[in-house]
Design an enzyme around this catalytic site. Structure first.
Site, PDB file in Angstrom:
ATOM      1  N   HIS A  90     -74.338   3.965  -3.541  1.00 37.60           N
ATOM      2  CA  HIS A  90     -73.728   2.678  -3.917  1.00 37.60           C
ATOM      3  C   HIS A  90     -73.790   1.736  -2.708  1.00 37.60           C
ATOM      4  O   HIS A  90     -74.140   0.569  -2.815  1.00 37.60           O
ATOM      5  CB  HIS A  90     -72.275   2.923  -4.338  1.00 37.60           C
ATOM      6  CG  HIS A  90     -71.645   1.813  -5.125  1.00 37.60           C
ATOM      7  ND1 HIS A  90     -70.310   1.821  -5.453  1.00 37.60           N
ATOM      8  CD2 HIS A  90     -72.148   0.659  -5.633  1.00 37.60           C
ATOM      9  CE1 HIS A  90     -70.028   0.729  -6.150  1.00 37.60           C
ATOM     10  NE2 HIS A  90     -71.125   0.005  -6.267  1.00 37.60           N
TER      11      HIS A  90
ATOM     12  N   HIS B 250     -71.377   7.813  -3.661  1.00 40.90           N
ATOM     13  CA  HIS B 250     -70.776   6.692  -2.927  1.00 40.90           C
ATOM     14  C   HIS B 250     -71.791   6.113  -1.942  1.00 40.90           C
ATOM     15  O   HIS B 250     -71.936   4.905  -1.816  1.00 40.90           O
ATOM     16  CB  HIS B 250     -69.552   7.163  -2.132  1.00 40.90           C
ATOM     17  CG  HIS B 250     -68.334   7.436  -2.986  1.00 40.90           C
ATOM     18  ND1 HIS B 250     -67.859   6.538  -3.906  1.00 40.90           N
ATOM     19  CD2 HIS B 250     -67.487   8.501  -3.032  1.00 40.90           C
ATOM     20  CE1 HIS B 250     -66.774   7.038  -4.488  1.00 40.90           C
ATOM     21  NE2 HIS B 250     -66.530   8.230  -3.982  1.00 40.90           N
TER      22      HIS B 250
ATOM     23  N   HIS C  20     -71.181  14.099  -5.324  1.00 38.54           N
ATOM     24  CA  HIS C  20     -70.177  13.033  -5.496  1.00 38.54           C
ATOM     25  C   HIS C  20     -70.231  12.049  -4.307  1.00 38.54           C
ATOM     26  O   HIS C  20     -70.377  10.843  -4.491  1.00 38.54           O
ATOM     27  CB  HIS C  20     -68.790  13.665  -5.619  1.00 38.54           C
ATOM     28  CG  HIS C  20     -67.668  12.672  -5.728  1.00 38.54           C
ATOM     29  ND1 HIS C  20     -67.028  12.425  -6.921  1.00 38.54           N
ATOM     30  CD2 HIS C  20     -67.071  11.866  -4.812  1.00 38.54           C
ATOM     31  CE1 HIS C  20     -66.088  11.507  -6.726  1.00 38.54           C
ATOM     32  NE2 HIS C  20     -66.091  11.151  -5.446  1.00 38.54           N
ATOM     33  N   GLU C  21     -70.150  12.596  -3.104  1.00 36.75           N
ATOM     34  CA  GLU C  21     -70.126  11.729  -1.915  1.00 36.75           C
ATOM     35  C   GLU C  21     -71.448  10.979  -1.758  1.00 36.75           C
ATOM     36  O   GLU C  21     -71.466   9.824  -1.339  1.00 36.75           O
ATOM     37  CB  GLU C  21     -69.787  12.526  -0.652  1.00 36.75           C
ATOM     38  CG  GLU C  21     -68.403  13.195  -0.664  1.00 36.75           C
ATOM     39  CD  GLU C  21     -67.228  12.229  -0.879  1.00 36.75           C
ATOM     40  OE1 GLU C  21     -67.356  11.036  -0.541  1.00 36.75           O
ATOM     41  OE2 GLU C  21     -66.183  12.677  -1.396  1.00 36.75           O
TER      42      GLU C  21
HETATM   43 ZN   LIG Z   1     -64.939   9.562  -4.556  1.00 37.10          ZN
END
Ligand SMILES: [Zn+2]
Length: 713
Positions: A502, A499, A495-496
């Protein structure tokens, strides 16, 4: 989650001066750890092998935190902050003297960059640095830059320079879409200060902003405050579950995982017992937000907050939540029946299902139906293996490699921090990720991504490379044992990293919209999408191998894990719908039709289903009302988009390079520089409706037949 360190207005977050280096050093050949028979690729080794005999660079030059020369000592923050403020002054003068045009936006962004580069870095250092002197210096820098930003937000001359541009239709039409959007975003930040109003109203806006900030801080503190009750009012045998002080029992949380029904019930009723001061604080916060929104020209706070988001309006959000609630309701009822059944089995005398029951009993059912004991999985998820998995995935999807670099002396704040250079096969170095993965005393418990410096195209044509930190709380490796992750930790890491990618792949012209600086309801799309990869057996089997034997994780273990997550998932989602609806109503039309507690009761009945418990006020513990005000639905909406992207583009082949390139081009590259719905449309090659969002979320709850077949074999 994303770092919260957003400064309002011009000072919208970013980071440190850095020589743009074209190449990067890998860690080189395979490293073999003592007592560990598996060999790892360089990036795997960097995370699995405890550095031994690391060169002690006693005489090398200290470079300062994140390579910022001034920051080799805490005093440097003052120097960095003064330099930034001096530069900001010059830029303000410049932007006020140039003719309105694209140059105006460029200078605004540079102004924002010069402040954010210090403020965002300091925002991170003030919570993460192990040395108090650094934390204090960083805190001071944050405050002084914050004050400067407040001043700029009410600088009329500065505002006019932007307004002149936006008022000239011909000029606006001549701007490219990204420049126009960034100009509008800067204007949007200005307007919340009431700068476009007459003098008297402007003063009111400033006062309201100050008051809201105060109330927010007070409310946030109150959300964690323990409640106490006289000892004799609680059955003695449950005292041991709480802290006992003198004649009182102190309750500091919901104890939702406690196996004792009575402990959960007591904790629920005591912890959620309404506190009059906190209640007043919330009601004042909501009404002041409403006043401010109306003052600056919106009908509700929610209308103001949702401008420029994927959902765009509170009406769309409510429609989304209502449709989702309808579609979920049958499944939720089935979930509640199943959970009630388990309660009846374990506690036949008292089997009524109450709001404090679902998390605990869902856990019991999960453990009974699926053998998913974390210790069975951990040996396959060594940190190095997971990092290799991410490296392989990014390599195949995007042509990207992660290289572990040796940080310079003084560059990192703690010994265990690793630095990754993110390198594209033809474009070269894209940016840096600092991995602050291991536990230490005083470190915040939240897994989090921080933007330290945003990407932007500089005036000389060079690209300012993005720099981020990923913070996790993993156990340290030891000499013979690498860090082993539970399946939940592995999913969080993915998940991290979503980010972080991105941030790395955003190639915006302006740092104001770099990577994750995009609307809240879009910001979690890239990270949640990574969770889909983390739960796909084709991806997991690529990297999950036993740290000692090298054996792969069997496919049915991955499937079992995925299926177990669906236990009680409809009821969980229904709870999130209830919270999101509550947040919308609180930030909707004012004056509110009833007290916040009455609204909670009505909304809970309509959107959740389990009874409201008299004399409780859960809303007083709802800390996200502060940071997410009117945007709590964002997580559900981001999940819906991620689910559609996964199904349309990656489910058939999670390593498909064409889909990966499209994902980069249509979604990641734009950061917040493009309307989010246009990005979604570009990716899915159609414009999804609210019904599509809802179906995507609900269909994820369906059982996977393949797993059933496998289990019956
Ligand atoms: Zn998040």
């Amino acid at each position: 989650m994303l770092g919260a360190g957003r400064l309002r207005g011009l000072g919208t977050r970013a980071a440190p001066l850095w020589p743009g280096r074209a190449g990067s050093r890998g860690l080189g050949a395979r490293i073999r750890a003592r007592g560990v028979s598996t060999s790892w690729s360089p990036v795997g080794a960097a995370f699995n092998v405890k550095p031994q005999g690391r060169r002690l660079d006693l005489f090398g030059e200290r470079r300062g935190l994140f390579g910022v020369p001034e920051l080799s000592a805490p005093e440097g923050f003052r120097v960095a902050q003064e330099n930034a403020l001096r530069k900001a002054d010059l830029l303000v003068q410049r932007v006020c003297s140039v003719a309105p045009g694209p140059q105006t936006v460029l200078i605004f962004d540079e102004l924002s960059d010069s402040l954010c580069r210090v403020a965002d870095l300091a925002d991170f250092v003030k919570i993460a640095h192990p040395e108090p002197a650094f934390r204090e210096a960083a805190e001071e820098a944050c405050t002084s830059i914050g004050t400067a930003v407040e001043k700029l937000n009410t600088n009329v001359e500065l505002y006019r320079s932007l307004q002149k541009l936006l008022a000239d239709k011909k000029l606006v039409d001549s701007l490219d879409p990204e420049t126009r959007r960034v100009a509008e975003l800067f204007m949007f930040d200005f307007e919340i200060s009431g700068i476009h109003l007459d003098k008297e109203k402007r003063k009111r806006a400033v006062d309201l902003n100050v008051k809201i900030l105060d109330l927010s801080n007070t409310f946030l503190m109150g959300t964690n405050f323990p409640n106490k009750i006289e000892k004799h009012l609680l059955p003695e045998h449950i005292h041991q579950n709480f802290v006992v002080a003198g004649n009182h029992v102190i309750v500091d949380g919901l104890h939702a995982e406690s196996p004792d029904d009575l402990v959960r019930e007591a904790a629920y009723k005591i912890f959620l017992h309404p506190n009059a001061g906190q209640l007043r604080c919330l009601e004042e916060l909501l009404s002041n937000r409403d006043l401010l929104a109306k003052l600056v020209g919106y009908s509700t706070y929610s209308h103001r907050a949702l401008q420029g988001t994927l959902a765009q309006s509170p009406e769309t959000v409510m429609q989304f939540l209502e449709k989702l609630s309808d579609k979920l309701s049958e499944r939720t009822i089935r979930d509640f029946e199943m959970i009630r059944g388990m309660k009846m089995k374990l506690n036949p005398q008292n089997s009524e299902l109450m709001p404090w029951d679902p998390p605990y009993y869902s856990g019991v059912i999960r453990a009974e139906r699926y053998n998913i004991e974390p210790s069975l999985y951990c040996p396959f998820f060594s940190l190095g293996a997971c990092m290799e998995g991410l490296n392989t995935l990014f390599g195949r999807l995007l042509g990207i490699t992660l290289y572990a670099e040796q940080p310079a002396k003084g560059e990192v704040w703690c010994e265990g921090v690793r630095k990754l250079a993110v390198v594209h096969e033809s474009e070269g170095l894209l940016g840096y990720i600092y991995c602050d993965f291991f536990q230490r005393a005083g470190k915040p418990h939240q897994d989090c991504h921080f933007t330290i410096r945003g990407g932007r195209l500089k005036e000389d044509g060079d690209y300012q490379l993005p720099v981020v930190v990923l913070m996790l709380n993993l156990p340290h490796p030891s000499r013979n044992l690498p860090t082993l992750l539970t399946p939940g930790m592995m999913e969080n890491l993915f998940h991290e990293m979503g980010h972080a990618m991105h941030s790395m792949l955003g190639r915006t012209r302006y740092q104001h919209v770099t990577g994750t600086r995009c609307p809240t309801d879009f910001a979690e799309v890239p990270s949640i999408l990574m969770e889909y990869f983390a739960n796909d057996h084709r991806v997991v089997s690529q990297f999950a191998r036993h740290y000692q034997t090298g054996q792969s994780l069997p496919k049915n273990m991955v499937s079992r894990l995925c299926e177990s997550k669906k236990v009680g998932a409809a009821a969980d989602m229904q709870l999130q719908v209830f919270y999101a609806a509550l947040d919308q109503i609180y930030h909707g039309k004012h004056p509110l039709t009833a007290s916040t507690t009455d609204i909670l009761r009505e909304t809970q009945e309509k959107f959740y289903g389990l009874p409201y418990v008299p004399n409780t006020a859960w809303q007083l513990r709802f800390s996200h009302l502060v940071g997410y005000g009117a945007k709590y639905y964002s997580y559900l909406m981001s999940r819906a988009v991620a689910s559609m992207v996964w199904k349309e583009c990656f489910r058939r082949d999670p390593f498909n390079r064409t889909a990966g390139e499209r994902y980069r081009r249509e979604m990641l590259a734009h950061g917040g520089g493009k309307e989010p719905m246009l990005m979604v449309q570009g990716m899915l090659q159609k414009c999804p409706s609210i019904d599509d969002f809802v179906s995507a979320l609900v269909s994820d709850l369906d059982p996977d037949f393949e797993t059933f077949l496998m289990d019956s074999e």
